[in-house]
Motif scaffolding. Structure first.
Motif, PDB file in Angstrom:
ATOM      1  N   GLY A   1       0.850  -1.309  -0.120  1.00  0.00           N
ATOM      2  CA  GLY A   1      -0.140  -0.029  -0.087  1.00  0.00           C
ATOM      3  C   GLY A   1       0.683   1.335  -0.062  1.00  0.00           C
ATOM      4  N   TRP A   2       2.102   1.380  -0.417  1.00  0.00           N
ATOM      5  CA  TRP A   2       2.905   2.592  -0.200  1.00  0.00           C
ATOM      6  C   TRP A   2       2.588   3.417  -1.192  1.00  0.00           C
ATOM      7  CZ3 TRP A   2       6.246   4.128  -4.208  1.00  0.00           C
ATOM      8  CH2 TRP A   2       6.539   3.122  -5.204  1.00  0.00           C
ATOM      9  N   LEU A   3       2.323   2.982  -2.405  1.00  0.00           N
ATOM     10  CA  LEU A   3       1.794   4.192  -3.539  1.00  0.00           C
ATOM     11  C   LEU A   3       0.529   4.511  -3.086  1.00  0.00           C
ATOM     12  CD1 LEU A   3       2.723   5.351  -6.075  1.00  0.00           C
ATOM     13  CD2 LEU A   3       1.803   3.181  -7.339  1.00  0.00           C
ATOM     14  N   ILE A   4      -0.458   3.708  -2.440  1.00  0.00           N
ATOM     15  CA  ILE A   4      -1.611   4.642  -2.019  1.00  0.00           C
ATOM     16  C   ILE A   4      -1.641   5.711  -0.897  1.00  0.00           C
ATOM     17  CG2 ILE A   4      -3.868   3.989  -0.736  1.00  0.00           C
ATOM     18  CD1 ILE A   4      -3.391   1.165  -1.873  1.00  0.00           C
ATOM     19  N   LEU A   5      -0.551   5.296  -0.193  1.00  0.00           N
ATOM     20  CA  LEU A   5       0.086   6.477   0.754  1.00  0.00           C
ATOM     21  C   LEU A   5       0.649   7.720   0.383  1.00  0.00           C
ATOM     22  CD1 LEU A   5       0.413   7.176   3.735  1.00  0.00           C
ATOM     23  CD2 LEU A   5       2.333   6.009   3.734  1.00  0.00           C
ATOM     24  N   ILE A   6       1.362   7.585  -0.807  1.00  0.00           N
ATOM     25  CA  ILE A   6       1.738   8.640  -1.641  1.00  0.00           C
ATOM     26  C   ILE A   6       0.656   9.454  -2.170  1.00  0.00           C
ATOM     27  CG2 ILE A   6       3.329   9.241  -3.458  1.00  0.00           C
ATOM     28  CD1 ILE A   6       5.162   7.002  -2.727  1.00  0.00           C
ATOM     29  N   ILE A   7      -0.132   8.560  -3.069  1.00  0.00           N
ATOM     30  CA  ILE A   7      -1.213   9.437  -3.639  1.00  0.00           C
ATOM     31  C   ILE A   7      -2.014  10.174  -2.402  1.00  0.00           C
ATOM     32  CG2 ILE A   7      -3.217   8.897  -5.208  1.00  0.00           C
ATOM     33  CD1 ILE A   7      -1.566   6.724  -6.520  1.00  0.00           C
ATOM     34  N   GLY A   8      -2.512   9.498  -1.623  1.00  0.00           N
ATOM     35  CA  GLY A   8      -3.470  10.094  -0.789  1.00  0.00           C
ATOM     36  C   GLY A   8      -2.702  11.194   0.000  1.00  0.00           C
TER      37      GLY A   8
ATOM     38  N   VAL B   1     -18.237   8.724  -7.144  1.00  0.00           N
ATOM     39  CA  VAL B   1     -18.846   7.298  -7.557  1.00  0.00           C
ATOM     40  C   VAL B   1     -18.226   7.058  -8.911  1.00  0.00           C
ATOM     41  CG1 VAL B   1     -20.861   6.010  -7.972  1.00  0.00           C
ATOM     42  CG2 VAL B   1     -20.677   7.737  -6.238  1.00  0.00           C
ATOM     43  N   VAL B   2     -18.332   7.863  -9.961  1.00  0.00           N
ATOM     44  CA  VAL B   2     -18.123   7.478 -11.368  1.00  0.00           C
ATOM     45  C   VAL B   2     -16.426   7.191 -11.315  1.00  0.00           C
ATOM     46  CG1 VAL B   2     -17.666   8.339 -13.552  1.00  0.00           C
ATOM     47  CG2 VAL B   2     -19.852   8.877 -12.334  1.00  0.00           C
ATOM     48  N   LEU B   3     -15.689   7.664 -10.675  1.00  0.00           N
ATOM     49  CA  LEU B   3     -14.189   7.470 -10.763  1.00  0.00           C
ATOM     50  C   LEU B   3     -13.840   6.208 -10.206  1.00  0.00           C
ATOM     51  CD1 LEU B   3     -12.614  10.898  -9.761  1.00  0.00           C
ATOM     52  CD2 LEU B   3     -12.466   9.873 -12.146  1.00  0.00           C
ATOM     53  N   CYS B   4     -14.670   5.876  -9.031  1.00  0.00           N
ATOM     54  CA  CYS B   4     -14.180   4.680  -8.441  1.00  0.00           C
ATOM     55  C   CYS B   4     -14.784   3.557  -9.140  1.00  0.00           C
ATOM     56  CB  CYS B   4     -14.750   4.734  -6.922  1.00  0.00           C
ATOM     57  SG  CYS B   4     -13.904   5.516  -5.686  1.00  0.00           S
ATOM     58  N   PHE B   5     -15.798   3.502  -9.413  1.00  0.00           N
ATOM     59  CA  PHE B   5     -16.507   2.265 -10.325  1.00  0.00           C
ATOM     60  C   PHE B   5     -15.707   2.208 -11.696  1.00  0.00           C
ATOM     61  CE2 PHE B   5     -19.251   2.368  -6.640  1.00  0.00           C
ATOM     62  CZ  PHE B   5     -19.486   1.105  -6.783  1.00  0.00           C
ATOM     63  N   ASN B   6     -15.028   3.270 -12.270  1.00  0.00           N
ATOM     64  CA  ASN B   6     -14.291   3.139 -13.523  1.00  0.00           C
ATOM     65  C   ASN B   6     -13.042   2.738 -13.314  1.00  0.00           C
ATOM     66  OD1 ASN B   6     -15.816   3.652 -16.052  1.00  0.00           O
ATOM     67  ND2 ASN B   6     -16.773   5.044 -14.291  1.00  0.00           N
ATOM     68  N   LEU B   7     -12.048   3.028 -12.214  1.00  0.00           N
ATOM     69  CA  LEU B   7     -10.702   3.175 -11.904  1.00  0.00           C
ATOM     70  C   LEU B   7     -10.445   1.725 -11.188  1.00  0.00           C
ATOM     71  CD1 LEU B   7      -9.680   6.797 -11.245  1.00  0.00           C
ATOM     72  CD2 LEU B   7      -9.619   5.329 -13.306  1.00  0.00           C
ATOM     73  N   VAL B   8     -11.431   1.494 -10.490  1.00  0.00           N
ATOM     74  CA  VAL B   8     -11.040   0.399  -9.302  1.00  0.00           C
ATOM     75  C   VAL B   8     -10.908  -0.857 -10.013  1.00  0.00           C
ATOM     76  CG1 VAL B   8     -12.031  -0.991  -7.303  1.00  0.00           C
ATOM     77  CG2 VAL B   8     -11.810   1.313  -7.227  1.00  0.00           C
ATOM     78  N   PRO B   9     -12.058  -1.129 -11.352  1.00  0.00           N
ATOM     79  CA  PRO B   9     -11.711  -2.470 -11.680  1.00  0.00           C
ATOM     80  C   PRO B   9     -10.527  -2.667 -12.479  1.00  0.00           C
ATOM     81  CG  PRO B   9     -14.036  -1.739 -12.120  1.00  0.00           C
ATOM     82  CD  PRO B   9     -13.048  -0.508 -11.507  1.00  0.00           C
ATOM     83  N   VAL B  10      -9.798  -1.780 -12.983  1.00  0.00           N
ATOM     84  CA  VAL B  10      -8.873  -1.648 -13.620  1.00  0.00           C
ATOM     85  C   VAL B  10      -7.489  -1.694 -12.945  1.00  0.00           C
ATOM     86  CG1 VAL B  10      -7.505  -0.440 -15.550  1.00  0.00           C
ATOM     87  CG2 VAL B  10      -9.924  -0.356 -15.664  1.00  0.00           C
ATOM     88  N   TRP B  11      -7.365  -0.736 -11.877  1.00  0.00           N
ATOM     89  CA  TRP B  11      -6.174  -0.647 -11.149  1.00  0.00           C
ATOM     90  C   TRP B  11      -6.220  -0.920  -9.558  1.00  0.00           C
ATOM     91  CZ3 TRP B  11      -5.672   4.940 -13.471  1.00  0.00           C
ATOM     92  CH2 TRP B  11      -5.054   4.665 -14.924  1.00  0.00           C
TER      93      TRP B  11
ATOM     94  N   ALA C   1      -7.649   5.050  -4.610  1.00  0.00           N
ATOM     95  CA  ALA C   1      -6.715   6.240  -4.101  1.00  0.00           C
ATOM     96  C   ALA C   1      -6.646   7.161  -5.054  1.00  0.00           C
ATOM     97  CB  ALA C   1      -5.163   5.547  -3.684  1.00  0.00           C
ATOM     98  N   ILE C   2      -6.454   7.103  -6.365  1.00  0.00           N
ATOM     99  CA  ILE C   2      -6.469   8.122  -7.399  1.00  0.00           C
ATOM    100  C   ILE C   2      -7.700   8.806  -7.292  1.00  0.00           C
ATOM    101  CG2 ILE C   2      -6.291   8.597  -9.816  1.00  0.00           C
ATOM    102  CD1 ILE C   2      -4.319   6.302 -10.028  1.00  0.00           C
ATOM    103  N   ALA C   3      -9.032   8.006  -7.396  1.00  0.00           N
ATOM    104  CA  ALA C   3     -10.148   8.507  -7.192  1.00  0.00           C
ATOM    105  C   ALA C   3     -10.395   9.528  -6.045  1.00  0.00           C
ATOM    106  CB  ALA C   3     -11.324   7.398  -7.456  1.00  0.00           C
ATOM    107  N   ALA C   4     -10.173   8.954  -5.038  1.00  0.00           N
ATOM    108  CA  ALA C   4     -10.177   9.832  -3.717  1.00  0.00           C
ATOM    109  C   ALA C   4      -9.341  11.131  -3.667  1.00  0.00           C
ATOM    110  CB  ALA C   4      -9.740   8.959  -2.667  1.00  0.00           C
ATOM    111  N   ALA C   5      -8.199  10.866  -4.304  1.00  0.00           N
ATOM    112  CA  ALA C   5      -7.222  12.184  -4.203  1.00  0.00           C
ATOM    113  C   ALA C   5      -7.772  13.037  -5.355  1.00  0.00           C
ATOM    114  CB  ALA C   5      -5.606  11.619  -4.535  1.00  0.00           C
TER     115      ALA C   5
END
Length: 864
Positions: free
Chosen positions: A700-707, A745-755, A761-765
């Protein structure tokens, strides 16, 4: 009247003998903590008066912070200092409650002279009821107060404590009818000459309602002596209430010469008889000394707590007291600067605002924000360090899978909770305050009782929904069948959370945020941690953690409920079964708050929901830990917002936009600057930080950086959300949240299935950054304010130095095996480098105000 004499200075009500008795030092201070607690309590009693007394106490306390010795020396110094400040020769004190300590006072001051002011007890009770019971005239309060008055009178009549030649009785009725004659005799008793100016005492108190916190109850001080308040009881009380009072106080009234009314034939209702019996029991408890012993036990417990945990308690804002010379100097200077100094003539700026006044207000407001935010931040850091250690413990003993299951369960509870609470807690915050202030006790009763019943009934319904629909959601939506076995434990978590939130907001309506925080922060968290460690150590795993949360939440709920019950007026405590609904205004406001809560759920939980659907519990667990670490980045912002939010509302209501803009710019610059070193270290050491929780979490280190990058934008724009909310532009804020919730919502359900978790983390940031940037635009449109100016360029060298230090330490960390030690070392060095370069670059006038306030608070805390 006596205070208007040129040679006499009378303290406001200090209650200092009461404090001394409770702390067990009425004869001698045997411990420096006794001295500190005494001075603090006396200062608290005096600080609301527009009088030099509080400043005198602070100045004298600064001279004797570690005093141990006879109590009389401390009191004499206070009295002489107060007389000197008032340019008088004689000093006195006028707390009515000190009638109970006359023998002890004689031991301290054997030559003192005592004036006993007596008044018809029935009129005294009218005044008491107006001041302390909002004029409700309920019989139970009336008789309980009469019992206390009887206790005082018995002491005055039968245990005067002083020889007769040192005591003079003064009747209120005679003093108001013939003030000149009475004052001449009083002056002769005190050994001073009568001064006609004493009859013009009211000129000293022409603005009493503005000068005193409870000035409306002392309005007669601003008028010449008058008999208009004699005999008020005849219209204020019913015949049966008068008869009850006379039955309780008849003997003392006759001794004092106040005739009884012809109310012997009055019959009493059952409730009145019960109130009389209770008052007689209260009086007997006072006579036996049980109540005094109870207060002394509390005083000893408080003293023992500070002796053992003094430094720890100093971290808790509500418990912190002045203990050092620096602490008291700050209080003395604050009192002098805001209450008694005379401002010079002021120039007027081009905006029509007095320049001198604006500068003084900026200094006052900024100093208060810096000091209070610093105290709150210290307490928050203390709790955060414990919480961080606990998170590491949970991650290591439970693992990513179990934490992911827990996080998924919380998303279900949070979603159902949005519908369950129906916005009622926020309505409680608003309407409890409104109904209490306007004495609408019927509406208050309905809100408290019916609101609780509605939430309780709704909780049962949604608990059934959770138990019936939860297994399908866990299995088919989250693809985590392991969650099903834990769902029954999430039911009490949901119920206690809802009721705790409601009762907590009720306390907010009663303006008891401090006591609420003590319960929710300093009882709940330690209880959860201790119970979790015990139960998990017994092999219960995630079950143990959930049970610990249930137990601690139940304790907190009961404590909040108990406090709500004590603060609720008697007239609103019993339910009205004939009125089971809520007023339309409550439902209307609740509906609006429901909409806000619904959007906040999507903003805060969509990333975990999407990750649970497409990724599984293990990824949710890793993501939840990284997100919890990212939240530490906003500690400074949150601490400032708690103090800055009400300041925004106050300054905006006065139309002082220049002052508001300066505060916004300076605070945002400091929040951004002080957050940067932490952000740099979190980014540079993302891998080892996540590895502390276990090797499963290193992913989860990259998640920490993005957040961290997303939250840096949040800190970089400052308190934009509160600026919109507290300035009456909440519609702009709601519009931003509504649009960004959809984007989330749109970002999460489009990015999470891919990454996967990286997509979440990208959607939340992006959503976080976009929300704050949009709020900044709305602040510029609505308030014409911007947080940025050229002084921000001075942040570049300090930030660069912190970045360089973090980079160098990260390269050298390969030679050190203890990773957490390296991270702490890097953080300390980064802040040291940032601070050193910032000071070398030079601070402008506004920055120096904050730096001076923080430095003074730090020096005072460490006793320098």
């Amino acid at each position: 009247m006596l205070d208007a004499h040129s040679e006499i200075a009378i303290f406001p009500e200090t209650w200092w003998y009461v404090v001394l008795d409770r702390l067990g030092c009425i004869e001698e201070f045997t411990d420096p903590w006794q001295t500190s607690l005494f001075f603090n309590e006396v200062w608290q009693n005096l600080k609301s008066y527009r009088d030099p007394a509080a400043q005198v106490v602070a100045s004298e306390a600064a001279k004797q912070t570690k005093y141990v010795g006879p109590t009389v020396q401390v009191l004499e110094r206070l009295g002489q200092a107060y007389a000197s400040e008032r340019q008088a020769k004689i000093w006195g004190e006028k707390t009515p409650g000190h009638a109970l300590w006359l023998p002890q006072i004689r031991d301290l001051f054997p030559q003192a002279r005592v004036l006993f002011m007596v008044r018809d007890p029935r009129d005294v009770l009218v005044s008491y009821d107006d001041r302390w019971n909002s004029g409700r005239r309920d019989t139970e309060y009336l008789l309980s107060t009469a019992a206390l008055l009887k206790f005082y009178l018995v002491h005055l009549l039968h245990q005067p404590g002083f020889p007769p030649e040192q005591v003079r009785w003064v009747r209120y009725e005679s003093l108001t009818a013939l003030p000149s004659a009475e004052l001449e005799q009083i002056c002769a008793f005190l050994g001073v000459d009568f001064e006609p100016a004493m009859l013009s005492f009211y000129r000293m108190h022409e603005n009493v309602e503005q000068d005193m916190a409870e000035g409306q109850h002392h309005a007669l001080l601003s008028k010449p002596a008058s008999t208009e308040h004699i005999g008020r009881y005849q219209n204020a009380f019913s015949p049966s209430q008068i008869a009850l009072v006379e039955r309780l106080l008849g003997e003392e009234m006759q001794i004092l010469g106040y005739p009884l009314s012809n109310s012997g034939a009055v019959s009493f209702a059952f409730e009145e008889e019960r109130a009389l019996a209770k008052a007689e029991v209260d009086y007997q408890q006072m006579l036996s000394g049980e109540i005094r012993k109870r207060f002394r036990r509390k005083g000893k417990l408080k003293l023992r707590a500070y002796r053992v945990f003094g430094r720890v308690l100093q971290l808790v804002p509500r418990c912190r007291i002045a203990i050092s010379h620096g602490d008291w100097q700050l209080l003395a200077q604050g009192a002098a600067g805001t209450e008694f100094s005379q401002a010079p003539p002021q120039e007027v700026s081009s905006e029509g605002i007095p320049i001198g006044s604006e500068k003084l207000n900026f200094k006052t407001e900024m100093g208060r924000i810096a000091r209070q935010s610093g105290v709150d931040f210290t307490g928050t850091i203390f709790a955060a360090v414990l919480g961080y250690a606990f998170k590491v413990y949970l991650a290591r003993v439970l693992g990513a899978e179990a934490l992911g299951i827990y996080a998924l369960g919380i998303t279900i509870v949070s979603f159902l909770g949005v519908f369950n609470v129906m916005g009622l807690p926020q309505s409680a915050l608003r309407f409890v305050a409104l109904y209490s202030a306007s004495k609408k006790f019927e509406d208050l009763r309905a809100l408290l009782w019916n609101g609780s019943l509605i939430l309780g009934a709704a909780s049962l319904v949604f608990s059934a929904i959770l138990l019936s629909a939860g297994p399908w959601i866990a299995t088919h939506f989250y693809h985590s069948p392991q969650l099903v076995r834990y769902l029954p434990l999430f039911v009490p978590i949901m119920i206690t959370s809802i009721m705790t939130t409601f009762f907590g907001h009720v306390l907010g309506g009663y303006r008891e945020v401090g006591r609420r925080s003590m319960i929710t922060k300093f009882v709940s968290s330690p209880a959860t941690m201790i119970l979790s460690v015990v139960l998990i150590g017994m092999g219960m795993g995630l079950w143990g953690y959930l049970v610990a949360q249930i137990v601690s939440a139940t304790i907190v709920m009961l404590l909040l409920l108990s406090l709500v019950w004590r603060l609720t007026p008697v007239d609103a405590r019993s339910p009205d079964l004939k009125k089971l609904g809520l007023k339309p205004e409550v439902w209307s406001f609740s509906a609006a708050m429901f909409g806000v809560g619904f959007m906040q759920f999507f903003m805060a939980q969509t990333d975990r929901v999407a990750l649970g659907v497409f990724g599984g519990a293990r990824q949710v667990g890793i993501y939840a830990v990284a997100a919890a670490l990212v939240s530490y980045e906003t500690l400074i912002l949150q601490s400032v917002n708690q103090i800055f939010a009400p300041v925004i509302a106050d300054i905006h209501s006065r139309g002082e936009y220049v002052l508001l803009g300066r505060l916004f710019q300076t605070l945002t610059k400091w929040m951004l600057g002080l957050t940067f070193p932490l952000s740099i270290v979190m980014i540079a050491f993302a891998r080892p930080i996540m590895r502390m929780f276990g090797h499963d979490f290193e992913a989860g280190w990259l998640i920490l950086i993005i957040g961290t990058c997303g939250q840096l934008v949040n800190c970089g724009v400052g308190s934009v959300g509160y600026l919109l909310l507290m300035s009456g532009n909440q519609r702009r804020l709601v519009r931003v949240q509504a649009v960004m919730a959809v984007i989330m919502v749109v970002l999460c359900f489009n990015l999470v299935p891919v990454w996967g978790a990286l997509g979440a983390a990208i959607a939340a940031a992006l959503t976080n950054a976009g929300t704050n940037a949009w709020n900044l635009v709305e602040v510029r449109k609505a308030l014409k304010l911007s947080p940025y100016n050229r002084s921000y360029l001075k942040l570049l060298p300090p930030i660069g130095s912190a970045l360089l230090i973090a980079f160098m330490v990260s390269k050298a960390s390969m030679f050190v095996r203890t990773e957490w030690l390296v991270v702490v070392f890097a953080l300390l060095l980064s802040y040291a480098a940032f601070s050193a370069v910032a000071l070398a670059m030079g601070l402008d006038a506004d920055d120096r105000l904050i730096a001076d306030a923080v430095w003074a608070r730090a020096r005072a805390f460490f006793g320098r």
